[in-house]
Write a protein that holds these residues in place. Structure first.
Motif, short mmCIF file in Angstrom:
data_model
loop_
_atom_site.label_atom_id
_atom_site.label_comp_id
_atom_site.label_asym_id
_atom_site.label_seq_id
_atom_site.Cartn_x
_atom_site.Cartn_y
_atom_site.Cartn_z
N GLY A 193 0.79 -1.22 0.00
CA GLY A 193 0.00 0.00 0.00
C GLY A 193 0.82 1.27 0.00
N ASP A 194 2.11 1.20 0.42
CA ASP A 194 2.94 2.40 0.51
C ASP A 194 4.14 2.36 -0.43
OD1 ASP A 194 1.31 3.49 2.47
OD2 ASP A 194 2.42 2.52 4.09
N GLY A 195 4.46 1.21 -0.98
CA GLY A 195 5.61 1.11 -1.87
C GLY A 195 6.92 1.03 -1.10
N GLU A 196 7.99 1.51 -1.73
CA GLU A 196 9.32 1.44 -1.13
C GLU A 196 9.53 2.58 -0.13
OE1 GLU A 196 12.31 1.19 -4.12
OE2 GLU A 196 11.60 -0.76 -4.89
N ILE A 197 10.11 2.23 1.04
CA ILE A 197 10.34 3.20 2.12
C ILE A 197 11.74 2.98 2.68
CG2 ILE A 197 9.55 4.05 4.37
CD1 ILE A 197 6.83 2.84 3.77
N GLU A 198 12.46 4.07 2.98
CA GLU A 198 13.75 3.99 3.64
C GLU A 198 13.56 4.20 5.14
OE1 GLU A 198 16.45 6.74 1.89
OE2 GLU A 198 16.63 5.62 0.00
N VAL A 199 14.12 3.31 5.95
CA VAL A 199 13.97 3.40 7.40
C VAL A 199 15.31 3.13 8.07
CG1 VAL A 199 11.54 2.73 7.44
CG2 VAL A 199 13.30 0.96 7.56
N ASP A 200 15.48 3.67 9.28
CA ASP A 200 16.66 3.38 10.10
C ASP A 200 16.23 2.44 11.22
OD1 ASP A 200 18.45 5.00 8.66
OD2 ASP A 200 17.74 6.79 9.72
N VAL A 201 16.85 1.26 11.26
CA VAL A 201 16.42 0.20 12.18
C VAL A 201 17.44 0.01 13.29
CG1 VAL A 201 15.76 -2.21 12.37
CG2 VAL A 201 15.22 -0.94 10.28
N GLU A 202 16.97 0.07 14.54
CA GLU A 202 17.84 -0.19 15.68
C GLU A 202 17.87 -1.68 15.97
OE1 GLU A 202 18.13 0.67 20.50
OE2 GLU A 202 16.88 1.99 19.23
N LEU A 203 19.07 -2.23 16.07
CA LEU A 203 19.25 -3.67 16.31
C LEU A 203 19.11 -3.98 17.79
CD1 LEU A 203 22.32 -4.31 13.96
CD2 LEU A 203 19.87 -4.42 13.41
N THR A 204 18.89 -5.26 18.10
CA THR A 204 18.73 -5.68 19.49
C THR A 204 19.31 -7.07 19.68
OG1 THR A 204 17.12 -5.88 21.30
CG2 THR A 204 16.46 -6.76 19.16
N SER A 205 19.23 -7.60 20.92
CA SER A 205 19.72 -8.95 21.22
C SER A 205 18.58 -9.95 21.11
CB SER A 205 20.32 -9.00 22.63
OG SER A 205 21.40 -8.13 22.76
#
Length: 433
Positions: free
Chosen positions: A277-289
């Motif tokens: 529904g929104d197409g391609e999006i750039e995001v910043d993802v915080e990693l975790t354990s």
């Protein structure tokens, strides 16, 4: 409301001229005494009765018409008002009755053969187009009205659903995405299992990285709620497809794991995702354990199974807009029938439902009672179903399907082949070891 008219047969023949004699009342007695009784017979009596009866019938016409319009108006209103005004179903998760605006109902039973296209493989193995058909079965879960609730509330093939029972905790768009992906994966696994059973050299490879669910870091004591989700839940959603990580395209989960090497929990990674529904999006993802392995760094989601099969020839199963994994066994049996000598169905029609796993085991599905009803309406009299369904499910399916439908549970592909042989089907050739 229509009044029924009764036509009485007559022994007289009708003609243009009436030949029956008239019967007249006798003259009054002499002296001019008042006439106190007149007996009317024949045609005159018919006319008198008609006049009196018509007057009495007219008195009933108006209330009957009014009642008829009232009934029609009620039907029209009930056909528009949603069923959740009157329908409720129990939600065990919250231990309460909830409105039920939807219903799971039978859809159709369709032959699989019409949906399979096999490329030219004479140089690899011959084809044997079957005379019989395997049918896969579908259901639907549409919105319901008060009228449909009144009509279907006692039908064993209809189950009214709450909002949660239909969608769970997914949006309609997410649910649709997963259903279509489940169908594609089911199709691929069916190809792998069928061709491997026939002795072909086939291989499964990992597919796209599709997010099925986010990782819960801290669940509630009863396990029914999540108290803390992974940090990536802030920017990622179930149904998202990960296309790039830090500018590098990825082809599968293995690529994702490789790109995360050397990173620590708390690090942020840029990703390119595709969201329905929104197409391609750039995001910043915080990693975790990982909750299970604290020393392992993760993005914080569970991937969907998107494996694909590599074949020695072209093969396509047209599933259209149908979703879900329940046609896996039907696809597997149809492919075996297409690519081996003999008739697995004995030349007849057999309905099949159940998922298929890589080891040939058959998994449970939803909507079994609705599928049994759809099969019975199609006129197919043998229905192979998963043995892993509950006893309650199978009993309800037998009730919905009726006495003319034979339901046989199976746990594996081999058991399904044995059942087909018992009902007149041909065994498949043994694979040389």
């Amino acid at each position: 409301m229509n009044a029924a008219l009764t036509v009485r047969p007559s022994t007289e023949s009708a003609s243009v001229t009436d030949t029956r004699p008239q019967t007249l009342p006798p003259p009054p007695p002499s002296g001019g005494a008042p006439l106190t009784h007149v007996e009317t017979t024949g045609e005159a009596a018919d006319r008198v009765g008609l006049t009196v009866g018509s007057s009495r019938h007219r008195l009933w016409t108006f209330p009957l018409v009014a009642v008829s319009f009232l009934v029609l108006a009620c039907i029209a209103v009930f056909a528009v008002l949603p069923s959740d005004w009157v329908a409720e179903e129990y939600n065990a998760r919250v231990d309460e009755m909830q409105p039920a605006p939807y219903a799971r109902v039978p859809a159709s039973a369709q032959p699989v053969t019409d949906r399979i296209a096999v490329g030219q493989i004479d140089d690899v193995a011959p084809q044997y187009p079957p005379e019989g058909d395997f049918y896969f079965v579908t259901i639907t879960e549409p919105s319901q009205s008060i009228l449909s609730w009144l009509v279907g509330r006692n039908d064993p093939a209809i189950q009214f659903l709450t909002e949660e029972a239909k969608y769970g905790f997914q949006t309609p768009q997410q649910r649709r995405t997963f259903a279509l992906e489940q169908m594609r994966t089911s199709e691929q696994v069916a190809q792998f299992v069928a061709l491997q059973r026939l002795g072909y050299d086939v291989e499964l490879v990992l597919g796209d990285v599709l997010i099925q669910d986010m990782v819960c870091l801290v669940p509630s004591e009863d396990g029914l709620e999540c108290l803390e989700w992974s940090p990536s839940d802030e920017v990622l959603d179930p149904g998202d497809r990960i296309l790039e990580v830090d500018g590098e395209p990825i082809d599968g989960v293995e690529d994702l794991s490789r790109l995360l090497e050397g990173l620590e929990p708390g690090d942020t990674v840029p990703m390119l995702i595709e969201r329905p529904g929104d197409g391609e999006i750039e995001v910043d993802v915080e990693l975790t354990s990982s909750p299970e392995e604290p020393d392992r760094t993760i993005v914080g989601f569970y991937p969907f199974d998107t494996r694909r099969v590599e074949l020695p020839f072209e093969l396509d199963i047209d599933t259209g807009t149908i979703g879900g994994p329940s046609a896996g066994l039907a696809f597997t049996l149809t492919l075996i029938d297409e690519l081996s000598e003999g008739e697995l169905t004995g030349g007849g029609r057999v309905a099949v439902t159940g998922t298929i796993e890589l080891d040939g085991s058959v998994g449970a599905i939803g909507g079994l009672r609705q599928k049994a009803s759809a099969v019975a309406q199609t006129g197919v009299d043998l229905f192979i179903v998963p043995a892993s369904q509950s006893d309650e499910d199978i009993e309800a399916a037998r009730e919905s399907g009726g006495d003319d439908l034979t339901i046989v549970p199976v746990a594996t592909l081999d058991e399904a082949l044995e059942v087909l042989a018992e009902y007149g089907g041909d065994p498949i050739p043994a694979v040389a070891g």
